[in-house]
Design a protein around this motif. Structure first.
Motif, PDB file in Angstrom:
ATOM      1  N   HIS A 274      41.972  35.648  45.068  1.00  0.00           N
ATOM      2  CA  HIS A 274      41.516  36.781  44.273  1.00  0.00           C
ATOM      3  C   HIS A 274      41.147  36.335  42.862  1.00  0.00           C
ATOM      4  O   HIS A 274      41.726  35.382  42.331  1.00  0.00           O
ATOM      5  CB  HIS A 274      42.607  37.846  44.195  1.00  0.00           C
ATOM      6  CG  HIS A 274      42.789  38.606  45.466  1.00  0.00           C
ATOM      7  ND1 HIS A 274      42.552  39.969  45.563  1.00  0.00           N
ATOM      8  CD2 HIS A 274      43.175  38.205  46.706  1.00  0.00           C
ATOM      9  CE1 HIS A 274      42.780  40.366  46.806  1.00  0.00           C
ATOM     10  NE2 HIS A 274      43.168  39.321  47.512  1.00  0.00           N
ATOM     11  N   SER A 275      40.200  37.051  42.262  1.00  0.00           N
ATOM     12  CA  SER A 275      39.750  36.779  40.902  1.00  0.00           C
ATOM     13  C   SER A 275      39.758  38.058  40.083  1.00  0.00           C
ATOM     14  O   SER A 275      39.620  39.161  40.618  1.00  0.00           O
ATOM     15  CB  SER A 275      38.332  36.204  40.899  1.00  0.00           C
ATOM     16  OG  SER A 275      38.250  34.981  41.594  1.00  0.00           O
ATOM     17  N   ARG A 281      37.334  42.766  39.614  1.00  0.00           N
ATOM     18  CA  ARG A 281      38.179  42.092  40.602  1.00  0.00           C
ATOM     19  C   ARG A 281      37.346  41.835  41.856  1.00  0.00           C
ATOM     20  O   ARG A 281      36.608  42.709  42.311  1.00  0.00           O
ATOM     21  CB  ARG A 281      39.399  42.951  40.954  1.00  0.00           C
ATOM     22  CG  ARG A 281      40.367  43.100  39.793  1.00  0.00           C
ATOM     23  CD  ARG A 281      41.738  43.587  40.251  1.00  0.00           C
ATOM     24  NE  ARG A 281      42.621  43.745  39.113  1.00  0.00           N
ATOM     25  CZ  ARG A 281      43.291  42.748  38.531  1.00  0.00           C
ATOM     26  NH1 ARG A 281      43.157  41.517  39.001  1.00  0.00           N
ATOM     27  NH2 ARG A 281      44.080  42.976  37.505  1.00  0.00           N
ATOM     28  N   TYR A 283      37.370  39.111  45.662  1.00  0.00           N
ATOM     29  CA  TYR A 283      38.197  38.199  46.448  1.00  0.00           C
ATOM     30  C   TYR A 283      37.427  37.677  47.658  1.00  0.00           C
ATOM     31  O   TYR A 283      36.489  38.304  48.147  1.00  0.00           O
ATOM     32  CB  TYR A 283      39.480  38.897  46.920  1.00  0.00           C
ATOM     33  CG  TYR A 283      39.243  40.038  47.889  1.00  0.00           C
ATOM     34  CD1 TYR A 283      39.350  39.842  49.261  1.00  0.00           C
ATOM     35  CD2 TYR A 283      38.902  41.308  47.428  1.00  0.00           C
ATOM     36  CE1 TYR A 283      39.130  40.890  50.158  1.00  0.00           C
ATOM     37  CE2 TYR A 283      38.679  42.359  48.305  1.00  0.00           C
ATOM     38  CZ  TYR A 283      38.790  42.132  49.667  1.00  0.00           C
ATOM     39  OH  TYR A 283      38.561  43.158  50.535  1.00  0.00           O
ATOM     40  N   ASP A 300      36.303  44.076  44.684  1.00  0.00           N
ATOM     41  CA  ASP A 300      37.546  44.785  44.961  1.00  0.00           C
ATOM     42  C   ASP A 300      37.585  46.094  44.178  1.00  0.00           C
ATOM     43  O   ASP A 300      37.522  47.184  44.725  1.00  0.00           O
ATOM     44  CB  ASP A 300      38.737  43.905  44.611  1.00  0.00           C
ATOM     45  CG  ASP A 300      40.052  44.477  45.081  1.00  0.00           C
ATOM     46  OD1 ASP A 300      40.045  45.538  45.715  1.00  0.00           O
ATOM     47  OD2 ASP A 300      41.097  43.858  44.823  1.00  0.00           O
TER      48      ASP A 300
END
Length: 377
Positions: A274-275, A281, A283, A300
């Motif tokens: 995930h980032s 966000r 992923y 996300d």
């Protein structure tokens, strides 16, 4: 949203020698050919950021921490991990004091492995102990005993590592106050700088979940007693309880994880990684074959909002600093939150003054309920 001054990088290695019955992380056994294909895909994304490009609104800030987790990075091999670390150094700007952590399991912690990753810039090891009682380790599906963990610590020290963390679990099958004390004593004897201590969570889609009625687990009261025993012992021996599940000698708090808890930004690369960057966000799906095939990450949600910031801050010993909140969101902490803290939470579970709100050690045990009462009631 203001761009972060620094970020963290997380790399996910989804391979293990065997799958532990409690684990719900994305990991599995895989042949060497698949592992090599995965490495090639990782290196390509580290170098090009091609898949994540649509989420990157600007050049990335300097990197203050790198964390290689899994799965079992040590099972992936020292030379492969070294290639990843070299690629990160060649393609990103690391701060002079960047913390570079690699997760290691005792059964795959060889001298060659430690030498390879140390030469490539790793400076912190997170070692999966879980328990120093071999019968408990077997119940958790671990492949080696406490003696292997002690050897891994010794080899890491000889290699040059000066920042070591051990993972412990509370509330595991067969655990008692006496057996937990053996694990605590083991950690203290190794003189490590950091200890992560987690209460076992029985997650769906794991063998433990399917066998949950047959597991010999401590009940809720016993789990709480074990947690308090652990906290007290570590505190008496110089470890600061700086986050719900983490303890450190002064100056050895995990900077990578603190970045998460402070709602900082980070780039995750690899299947299931995930980032959180530039307020977004995203992923990669938990699909190793898909990552190898070139699948892009998916959006996300927008991240870094007030509720998330408060929730993460309350996981830490420092708690929610009112001035930091106002600087980030440009308005004071919501009065309703402070009213709830005063009216709904027992004084022994929180610390509240004019500058901050934090959970006590007793409050940490009830953190989910307390945070829900503060934010959602």
């Amino acid at each position: 949203m203001k761009t972060a001054d620094t970020i963290g990088i997380y790399i996910h290695i989804p391979f293990c020698r065997s799958k532990c019955p409690y684990c719900d992380f994305h990991s599995a056994l895989a042949p060497k050919a698949i592992q090599q294909q995965y490495l090639t895909a990782l290196l390509d994304e580290i170098r090009t950021q091609r898949r994540a490009a649509s989420f990157l609104a600007a050049p990335l800030p300097p990197v203050a921490s790198v964390y290689i987790g899994g799965g079992t990075p040590s099972y992936f091999g020292g030379e492969r991990i070294a290639q990843i670390l070299y690629a990160i150094q060649e393609n990103y700007t690391l701060t002079d004091d960047a913390e570079v952590t690699v997760e290691v399991n005792p059964d795959s912690a060889s001298e060659d492995f430690f030498r390879a990753i140390y030469a490539a810039g790793a400076n912190r090891i997170s070692l999966g102990l879980q328990s120093a009682v071999d019968s408990e380790r077997r119940a958790l599906g671990r492949l080696s005993g406490a003696a292997a963990a002690a050897r891994a610590v010794a080899i890491a020290r000889e290699t040059g590592f000066r920042n070591l963390s051990l993972d412990l679990m509370c509330g595991i099958p067969q655990q008692t106050a006496e057996s937990l004390q053996k694990s605590i004593d083991f950690c203290l004897s190794q003189q490590v700088e950091h200890i992560s201590a987690y209460l076992l969570q029985i997650e769906e889609n794991t063998p433990f979940y399917r066998r949950r009625e047959k597991l010999s687990l401590p009940d809720e009261d016993a789990q709480c007693a074990l947690y308090r025993q652990l906290c007290g012992q570590l505190r008496q021996n110089g470890y600061r309880h700086y986050e719900i599940s983490n303890f450190a000698k002064l100056g050895f708090e995990s900077r990578h994880n603190l970045n998460y808890w402070r709602c900082g930004e980070y780039l995750g690369i690899g299947a299931a990684a995930h980032s959180f960057l530039f307020g977004k966000r995203f992923y990669y799906l938990p699909d190793t074959a898909g990552f190898i095939a070139g699948n892009a990450p998916v959006f996300d949600d927008a991240g870094g909002g007030e509720e998330e910031y408060i929730m993460l801050a309350l996981r830490t010993e420092a708690g929610l600093n009112f001035a930091d909140f106002e600087k980030r969101f440009r308005h004071p902490v919501p009065p309703a939150l402070l009213r709830s803290a005063k009216q709904k939470i027992p004084p022994g579970d929180i610390l509240l003054d004019e500058t901050h709100l934090a959970l006590t050690e007793a409050g940490f045990l009830l953190s989910n309920q307390i945070i829900a009462a503060l934010l959602f009631s």
